[in-house]
Each structure stands twice: as structure tokens, then as C-alpha cells.
Design an enzyme around this catalytic site. Structure first.
Site, short mmCIF file in Angstrom:
data_model
loop_
_atom_site.label_atom_id
_atom_site.label_comp_id
_atom_site.label_asym_id
_atom_site.label_seq_id
_atom_site.Cartn_x
_atom_site.Cartn_y
_atom_site.Cartn_z
N SER A 204 1.64 -4.33 8.63
CA SER A 204 2.38 -3.16 8.14
C SER A 204 1.34 -2.14 7.70
CB SER A 204 3.25 -3.56 6.95
OG SER A 204 2.40 -3.91 5.88
N LYS A 205 1.79 -0.97 7.37
CA LYS A 205 0.90 0.10 6.93
C LYS A 205 0.00 -0.44 5.79
CE LYS A 205 0.18 4.60 7.39
NZ LYS A 205 -0.28 5.02 8.69
#
Ligand code: GLU
Length: 436
Positions: A204-205
Site C-alpha cells: 500500500s502507499k
């Protein structure tokens, strides 16, 4: 001849996963003296953006993955349509018109059968196409679907090995059917294992799905990032972790890529970057740092003392995690207005240091020669004369000169700051002294 391709969709930036796929393709091509082809899969005109194409190309170049040929799918729409017409003519596809769509779509009749695929990493994989619905080849807007364009291109571009992330594994049987229907020979496949975040799950980011261009901006070295990407799903053997790309070229084989998923660990990447910064050539690092220092107005583009910069780089090199650390930590060499950390000031410059600093300032004037050894000797004399412990003076001097509590050796810092600036910064803390 080996011909491999990296086929990014420019609907986003190049991330860790894509960069690893590109690396393994590039490496395989170079290791086998083959060709590395770049194919921009930009048929989705609503989601494809030129800025992403630019970011992807720049990032690939920065990482050193030079390509031999480049194609844009958006410029090849006629080719896909031609092949779709062929399948129509042969009765392998049919047209279908949705009520709300102006044009007909072309749909592939999926023949129910069992398909075996030899994957170079995972071995034989069997699929039953009875569970696969008929597949759209050309959408009603005239653009091809990913699976169709991919097969037409891989065949037309004479791709011998399709090396891609295993998120595409469910596409592989559909593509195998299309190769067969079009009368093309099927390339070899290698599906790279998934990259997960530290807490499991996809990247994820927060866990590292950061654009490669951002890693560059944050001060990671391309060489360190490439080395790290390599280790994500491959090991050179013998517990070797630091391996430069030329050695990797000699050892890499796609069949030895791990089957199990990899974990992206930012700490490990930081460790790797530090290793490359620590052991890197100081002159080269200085060259990479110069534009950053100019951007920060630390040095002027028109003139700076390169040798002096190299000395400073050497001073900090062992501790750097990123190039930007250098800008943050060595700022005191460049700024006119020294920023002093609040806590550090309270702790080390709270009391009256007039006597101590004055003595040291005077000592510097009396040194036979202003060099590191003499500075240290002078400091020791001052400490002796004052009958205090070294650390009682080291920390206040460091904070007054650098604004920080940690940094390279104090005597080196004083040497590179120069006598004048050292005296000036210490003088500010002398009561009744110059407040410059
Ligand atoms: N454009 C596809 C992607 O970015 C390419 C997949 C493939 O390599 O076949 O995932």
C-alpha cells in the site's frame, strides 16, 4: 534470440512491483544477449496519461534499464482490428451489439479445454477453460482488451519469454487460447511472485507503494534500489546481499526466481542505501549531490569549491541513509543563519559558557597550524586548563557550531568550518562578546 518485454500501463507511476518486473526482464535480456522491449499499454485513453509515460520512462532510464525497442499500443489499433477480423472470418469470434453502444464488440468463443502451461518459475500449471466466459477482443469503442492486444503484440514482437507479475496468472490461459486460435506459437512464461507489505497484504502507499521517482527524490541511489529489487525474489547464493548489476548479470537465471511471495521492507532498503552510500565513490556522490545543494541554495551554480564538497561528503558518508540526509545534516556548513535544535540549546547552551568558549577561541588563534590534529590538541589543553571533562565542552561547542547534538567528529567539523566561522559562532554565546 531471447526477446522479452516490459509492458506498463501508463495509468500510474512506476512502483516497486513494476520496477522489479522491468529489472528481471532487462536482466534476462542482457544476460542472454537478447533484446529488451518496452511496450506502453495505453489503449485506455481515459486513464492513460502522458505524465505517467514520462515518469515511467524517466524512472526506467534512471534505474539503468535501457530498452532496445519501444512501442505504443495506441498507435497499433489497426493491427488488433485486423487480427480480430481474421478470427471473425474463421468463425472463432462473433460480433455483439449492446443496446446502448454505437458499435459492435468482437467476442472470442472460448473453447472448453484443459490447458497446460509451463511456467519457468512455478513449473507446470493446469487450467480448465470451461470456467472461462467468452472473451471480448475489441470493445465497442474500437479499442482492444488487454488480453487480446497483449497476445497480438507478444506474437508480432516475437517475444520469447513473458516475464510478469503473478497477478496476471489468471490471464495466461485466456492468452494461451488466443495464441492457439491465431496460429501463433506460445512464448515461455515466468510469473514473478507477489510483493507484499511488511504487515502482509499487497503493497500500500504506506508500506512502500511509492513511485520510483519519489525514491529518487528522497535520495535513494539507483544502484542501491536495483540491488534491493534483485533481492526481492532472487538470491545470488552464498548469503551474498550486496551485488552489483554486472555480477548479477553473470549469475541471474529466471528459473531460479523464488516461488514464494516477497516482502518489501523499507528498513532493508535503507540499510542497502546506506551500504552503497558508505562504500560509494565520494567524487561520484558529490556529483549527485551538487544539484541538490544548488536547489537548496547551499551552493551557487556559478561557483563552488568541489574539493571542499568532496571532503564534506567523506565526512558524512558512513552515516547517510539517503542523499537528502547529507543536505539535512551538513546544512550548518552552508547556511548563514544557523538553526539550533531547541532541545539541544536548552540542554547544552543553557548556562554561561563565556569563559570556556573565550578560552577556546583564543586557543584557536594561538595554534601553530589550523589543522585537525592541532585543533584537537588545543581543545585538550583548554579542557585541562579549565579542569573539566572533555564532554562538558564537546557537546556545547558542537551544538553552538552545528545546531545539532550528533554529527561527524568535532575537530573535523571545526577544521572544515574554518577558524573564522567557528570563532564567530562560539562568540555569540559569550556575554558581552560579539553577538554576530
Ligand atoms: N499492462 C499490463 C500491466 O501493466 C502488462 C501485463 C503483462 O506483462 O502482460 O500489468
Amino acid at each position: 534470440m531471447v526477446r522479452v518485454r516490459f509492458a506498463p500501463s501508463p495509468t500510474g507511476n512506476l512502483h516497486i512491483g513494476g520496477a522489479r518486473t522491468a529489472l528481471f526482464n532487462w536482466l534476462y535480456a542482457r544476460a542472454k544477449s537478447g533484446k529488451f522491449i518496452l511496450r506502453i499499454e495505453d489503449t485506455d485513453s481515459a486513464r492513460s496519461k502522458q505524465e505517467f509515460v514520462d515518469e515511467i520512462l524517466n524512472s526506467l532510464s534512471w534505474l539503468g534499464f535501457n530498452w532496445d525497442e519501444i512501442y505504443y499500443q495506441s498507435k497499433r489499433l489497426d493491427i488488433y482490428n485486423e487480427y480480430a477480423q481474421k478470427l471473425l472470418k474463421e468463425g472463432k469470434a462473433y460480433k455483439e451489439k449492446a443496446i446502448d453502444k454505437p458499435r459492435e464488440a468482437i467476442i472470442f468463443k472460448v473453447p472448453p479445454q484443459k490447458i497446460k502451461i509451463q511456467d519457468l518459475i512455478r513449473g507446470e500449471i493446469e487450467f480448465d477453460t470451461a470456467v472461462i466466459k467468452d472473451q471480448v477482443l475489441i470493445k465497442s469503442d474500437g479499442t482492444p482488451t488487454y488480453n487480446f492486444a497483449c497476445v497480438v503484440d507478444d506474437a508480432d514482437m516475437k517475444i520469447t519469454h513473458v516475464i510478469r507479475g503473478d497477478d496476471h496468472i489468471s490471464n495466461t490461459p485466456k492468452q494461451a487460447l488466443l495464441y492457439e486460435a491465431l496460429g501463433f506459437s506460445v512464448p515461455k512464461f515466468a510469473h514473478l511472485p507477489l510483493i507484499m507489505g511488511m504487515e502482509g497484504g499487497r503493497l500500500s502507499k504506506r508500506t512502500g507503494a511509492t513511485a520510483i521517482s519519489d525514491y529518487r527524490k528522497m535520495g535513494y541511489l539507483a544502484s542501491a534500489l536495483v540491488n534491493y529489487l534483485l533481492l526481492l525474489s532472487w538470491a545470488p547464493g552464498g548469503n551474498v546481499e550486496l551485488i552489483d548489476i554486472n555480477q548479477a548479470l553473470k549469475l541471474f537465471d529466471v528459473t531460479q526466481v523464488n516461488k514464494t511471495s516477497a516482502t518489501f521492507d523499507l528498513k532493508k532498503l535503507n540499510w542497502m542505501n546506506n551500504q552503497y552510500l558508505k562504500n560509494g565513490d565520494s567524487e561520484k556522490l558529490t556529483d549527485v549531490l551538487i544539484p541538490l545543494l544548488i536547489e537548496k541554495n547551499y551552493i551557487s551554480a556559478d561557483g563552488f569549491d568541489r574539493d571542499y564538497l568532496v571532503s564534506l561528503v567523506k565526512l558524512f558518508q558512513p552515516r547517510l541513509t539517503t542523499l537528502n540526509d547529507f543536505c539535512d545534516w551538513a546544512d550548518f556548513f552552508f547556511v548563514k543563519e544557523l538553526k539550533i535544535e531547541e532541545e539541544a540549546e536548552k540542554k547544552f547552551l543553557g548556562g554561561d559558557l563565556s569563559r570556556e568558549f573565550r578560552l577556546f577561541i583564543e586557543k584557536l588563534d594561538k595554534l601553530e597550524k589550523f589543522d585537525i590534529l592541532n585543533i584537537e590538541a588545543g581543545f585538550r589543553e583548554v579542557v585541562k586548563e579549565l579542569n573539566i571533562e572533555s564532554k562538558a565542552l564537546i557537546h556545547p561547542i558542537r551544538v553552538a557550531l552545528t545546531g545539532k547534538t550528533i554529527g561527524p567528529g568535532l575537530f573535523e567539523v571545526i577544521y572544515y568550518l574554518g577558524k573564522e566561522l567557528t570563532q564567530k559562532r562560539l562568540g555569540r554565546w559569550i556575554n558581552g562578546g560579539s553577538n554576530a
